[in-house]
Design a protein around this motif. Structure first.
Motif, PDB file in Angstrom:
ATOM      1  N   ARG A   1      -5.291  16.994   7.406  1.00  0.00           N
ATOM      2  CA  ARG A   1      -5.463  18.445   7.267  1.00  0.00           C
ATOM      3  C   ARG A   1      -4.198  19.188   7.706  1.00  0.00           C
ATOM      4  O   ARG A   1      -3.795  20.167   7.061  1.00  0.00           O
ATOM      5  N   ARG A   2      -3.588  18.748   8.790  1.00  0.00           N
ATOM      6  CA  ARG A   2      -2.356  19.410   9.230  1.00  0.00           C
ATOM      7  C   ARG A   2      -1.234  19.209   8.201  1.00  0.00           C
ATOM      8  O   ARG A   2      -0.460  20.133   7.914  1.00  0.00           O
TER       9      ARG A   2
ATOM     10  N   HIS B   1       1.933  21.623  -4.254  1.00  0.00           N
ATOM     11  CA  HIS B   1       0.638  22.290  -4.077  1.00  0.00           C
ATOM     12  C   HIS B   1      -0.438  21.636  -4.929  1.00  0.00           C
ATOM     13  O   HIS B   1      -1.533  21.328  -4.446  1.00  0.00           O
TER      14      HIS B   1
ATOM     15  N   SER C   1      -6.317  16.657   0.310  1.00  0.00           N
ATOM     16  CA  SER C   1      -7.674  17.195   0.386  1.00  0.00           C
ATOM     17  C   SER C   1      -8.699  16.089   0.180  1.00  0.00           C
ATOM     18  O   SER C   1      -9.724  16.013   0.877  1.00  0.00           O
TER      19      SER C   1
ATOM     20  N   ALA D   1      -1.780  21.506   5.259  1.00  0.00           N
ATOM     21  CA  ALA D   1      -1.319  22.863   5.554  1.00  0.00           C
ATOM     22  C   ALA D   1       0.204  22.939   5.494  1.00  0.00           C
ATOM     23  O   ALA D   1       0.780  23.919   5.008  1.00  0.00           O
ATOM     24  N   GLU D   2       0.865  21.884   5.958  1.00  0.00           N
ATOM     25  CA  GLU D   2       2.322  21.861   5.918  1.00  0.00           C
ATOM     26  C   GLU D   2       2.831  21.785   4.481  1.00  0.00           C
ATOM     27  O   GLU D   2       3.851  22.392   4.135  1.00  0.00           O
TER      28      GLU D   2
ATOM     29  N   ARG E   1       1.360  23.048   1.848  1.00  0.00           N
ATOM     30  CA  ARG E   1       1.205  24.378   1.253  1.00  0.00           C
ATOM     31  C   ARG E   1       2.249  25.349   1.793  1.00  0.00           C
ATOM     32  O   ARG E   1       2.786  26.177   1.048  1.00  0.00           O
ATOM     33  N   ALA E   2       2.574  25.246   3.078  1.00  0.00           N
ATOM     34  CA  ALA E   2       3.603  26.119   3.652  1.00  0.00           C
ATOM     35  C   ALA E   2       4.973  25.798   3.058  1.00  0.00           C
ATOM     36  O   ALA E   2       5.760  26.706   2.748  1.00  0.00           O
TER      37      ALA E   2
END
Length: 636
Positions: A226-227, A431, A439, A230-231, A233-234
């Motif tokens: 999950r982390r 992405h 995911s 998020a990375e 996507r950032a």
């Protein structure tokens, strides 16, 4: 195939060089007529022009350049047995050919030798020169040889530079793209590669452990996934908005153009001093003042270009004309060329026409006064042609320098655009593709964690599959910075069915087309990935229907789930993501999404068929029957 606007710089550069040769032909023709030559005496000295034109106009192999140089030398000597000294014995074609054909370390010594030889010719016995003016005649021959040779060489080098830049205008883009891919590849490997391997290690460790220990390793892997997601996507967002560094430093005017123009200006200044020595012998104060003014003009030419420098140099050229009218007019061609270059047409053409008309009238007026060996109209026209040549040279050097600057800037802009497109592509793939895989890892890991307490054997199978999913994500990371990632719709349908089942969602799949082109296959697979990800993240679906069918103009993907709510549909865009819009923009398709009846939510993606004809009315052969991958009743 017809020429396009992209050919304009190249055609313009070559047209300038052709015009320069035309002016030189004009000058040499009237000079020959002034020497008493007949038609044969006018044409034969031009025998060396065609190989020189070929040498200076096009790029050749070294062997071809040497052959053309030999042809120029041989044809230069051809007229002498026929026309004798009625021909101006100035080897400017040989000097120009040496600079254009030979390596620099050989060319320039030969050029200097040719210039010196042209001046030494007046010392040969029987040479027809004005008595007592052998030195001035020899210096004049040397100046004209050097002048014409430098003019042809300078224009030729600039035309060649325009040709090379025109032909290789996309090379910098390819180089910059390769460099950016390597940089981003290293950056992504450092940023994400280690985390993906750590996730894989934890999943493989959990597959070997007992349920109690496996739960701890599995939770660590899920949290890290999950982390990392998020990375990802950032990072994708940063690639979309980060400013690009300039591909290169600001572009300056080409140095060859500045050097050639400076050399020609120095030669013209020497001609001014030579003429002053003739018309004002012994007037040393006037000669000293003229020399100082000429030095200042040359210094201004060396300074960086600016309006103040241009005005100052123009005043130093124009004002002394009233004091030294019979010598200073040599510099008027420099002023006229800069005027033509810096004033916009048609005003520049009007001003230049007036200046040239006055200049020609002055030449014709000097015939009666018998100044500077000008005693007939051919000589006056030949000298006037020399002034036109210098004016044209100044204009051409400026225009060709501008063309080179524009072409070089275009190369940099193409490179920056290619790098920008590549960053956007990589951002989209991060992405849409890697984000989906992470995911899926997190979701299936949570399912496996729940199964550890109720069905350890099935949980172990799920955990083992997670290791393969992480390996797939690593492979996708490797391919993202290479050529575009290619996905297969059939594989993504199998993966979607599996991940939906892991989340407790039944899948109904219908595929009503046959094999698809790779690019279209990847586009559909990417939309399916993003759509399934959104179902998992934003819905409470119990059933999801996936349909792929042909249309009159292409193919359609329909993704429907029954778990949407009006409240969820109203979530802000930043929470629901913009992946589908990004995919549609990058693939040339059209993606729409929205509520239907009740809690039904539909994603509809349509892509055009490729231009090549295929089977079936939509370009894709249908399969025999519908491929249903679930027995669940389709949604309305």
């Amino acid at each position: 195939m017809g020429r396009t606007a992209d050919d304009l710089p190249l055609r313009l550069a070559r047209a300038m060089l052709w015009a320069s040769f035309g002016i030189l032909v004009y000058i040499r023709a009237f000079s020959a007529l002034d020497g008493g030559a007949d038609l044969l005496g006018v044409l034969l000295p031009m025998a060396s022009y065609p190989p020189l034109v070929a040498l200076s106009m096009w790029c050749w192999s070294p062997a071809a350049r040497y052959r053309l140089f030999a042809a120029v030398v041989l044809l230069y000597f051809l007229p002498y047995p026929f026309v004798g000294q009625s021909w101006d014995w100035m080897p400017w074609t040989v000097a120009a050919a040496a600079l254009c054909a030979l390596p620099t370390r050989i060319a320039w010594p030969l050029f200097v030798l040719g210039v010196a030889a042209s001046g030494a010719l007046v010392l040969l016995p029987g040479f027809d020169a004005y008595p007592g003016l052998e030195f001035q005649t020899g210096v004049g021959y040397m100046i004209v040889t050097a002048d014409d040779g430098l003019i042809v060489f300078g224009l030729s080098r600039l035309v060649m530079a325009v040709t090379r830049l025109h032909q290789t205008r996309e090379e910098l883009a390819r180089t910059a793209l390769s460099r950016e891919r390597l940089r981003l590849d290293g950056e992504l490997r450092r940023l994400l590669g280690g985390k993906l391997r750590a996730i894989g290690f934890r999943m493989r460790t959990a597959a070997r452990q007992e349920p109690g220990e496996a739960r701890h390793s599995l939770r660590e892997g899920i949290e890290l996934a999950r982390r990392t997601m998020a990375e990802v996507r950032a990072t994708a967002g940063a690639y979309r908005v980060d400013a690009l560094e300039k591909i290169s430093a600001p572009i300056e005017s080409p140095r060859p153009a500045r050097r050639v123009l400076l050399a020609v200006l120095v030669i013209q200044c020497l001609l001014v001093l030579k003429n002053l020595l003739y018309v004002r012998p012994g007037d040393w104060p006037a000669l000293a003042i003229a020399a100082v003014l000429l030095v200042v003009i040359v210094i201004l030419q060396v300074l960086p270009e600016s309006r103040a420098v241009l005005v100052a140099q123009s005043l130093l050229i124009l004002l002394p004309l009233a004091v030294f009218p019979d010598a200073w007019d040599r510099l008027l061609s420099i002023f006229t060329g800069k005027l033509l270059l810096n004033v916009r047409p048609p005003r520049s053409w009007v001003i230049v026409g007036v200046v040239l008309g006055g200049h020609l009238a002055w030449f014709l007026h000097r015939i009666d006064r018998n100044y500077l060996f000008i005693d007939d109209i051919p000589a006056a026209l030949a000298n006037f042609g020399g002034h036109i040549m210098i004016m044209w040279l100044v204009y051409c050097l400026g225009r060709l320098s501008g063309l080179l600057t524009v072409l070089e800037r275009t190369r940099h802009e193409l490179a920056e655009a290619a790098v920008r497109r590549e960053r956007l592509r990589i951002a989209g793939d991060l992405h849409d593709i890697l984000g989906y895989s992470l995911s899926a890892v997190a979701l299936k890991g949570e399912v496996a964690e729940r199964l550890l307490g109720t069905d350890p054997a099935r949980a172990r199978t799920q955990i083992t599959a997670l290791g393969s999913l992480v390996e797939q994500a690593l492979e996708e990371l490797d391919s993202i910075t290479g050529d575009r990632v290619e996905l297969r719709l059939s594989s993504e349908i199998d993966a979607a069915r599996e991940v939906l089942a892991s989340a407790g969602i039944d899948a109904v799949v219908r595929v009503e087309t046959g094999p698809l082109p790779p690019a279209l296959d990847t586009s559909l697979a990417t939309v399916l990935r993003e759509g399934v990800t959104n179902v998992l993240r934003h819905s409470r679906a119990g059933t999801c229907e996936i349909t792929v069918s042909g249309t009159a103009g292409g193919v359609r993907l329909r993704l429907v789930n029954d778990g949407a709510t009006l409240q969820e549909e109203a979530e802000p865009t930043e929470r629901r993501g913009t992946g589908l819009d990004s995919i549609a923009a990058r693939t040339g398709g059209r993606v729409t999404a929205g509520h239907r009846t009740g809690e039904i939510f539909e994603v509809l993606a349509e892509f055009p068929a490729p231009a090549e004809p295929g089977g079936g009315p939509c370009g894709f052969p249908p399969v025999s029957g519908t491929q249903a991958l679930s027995d669940v009743r389709p949604l309305p």
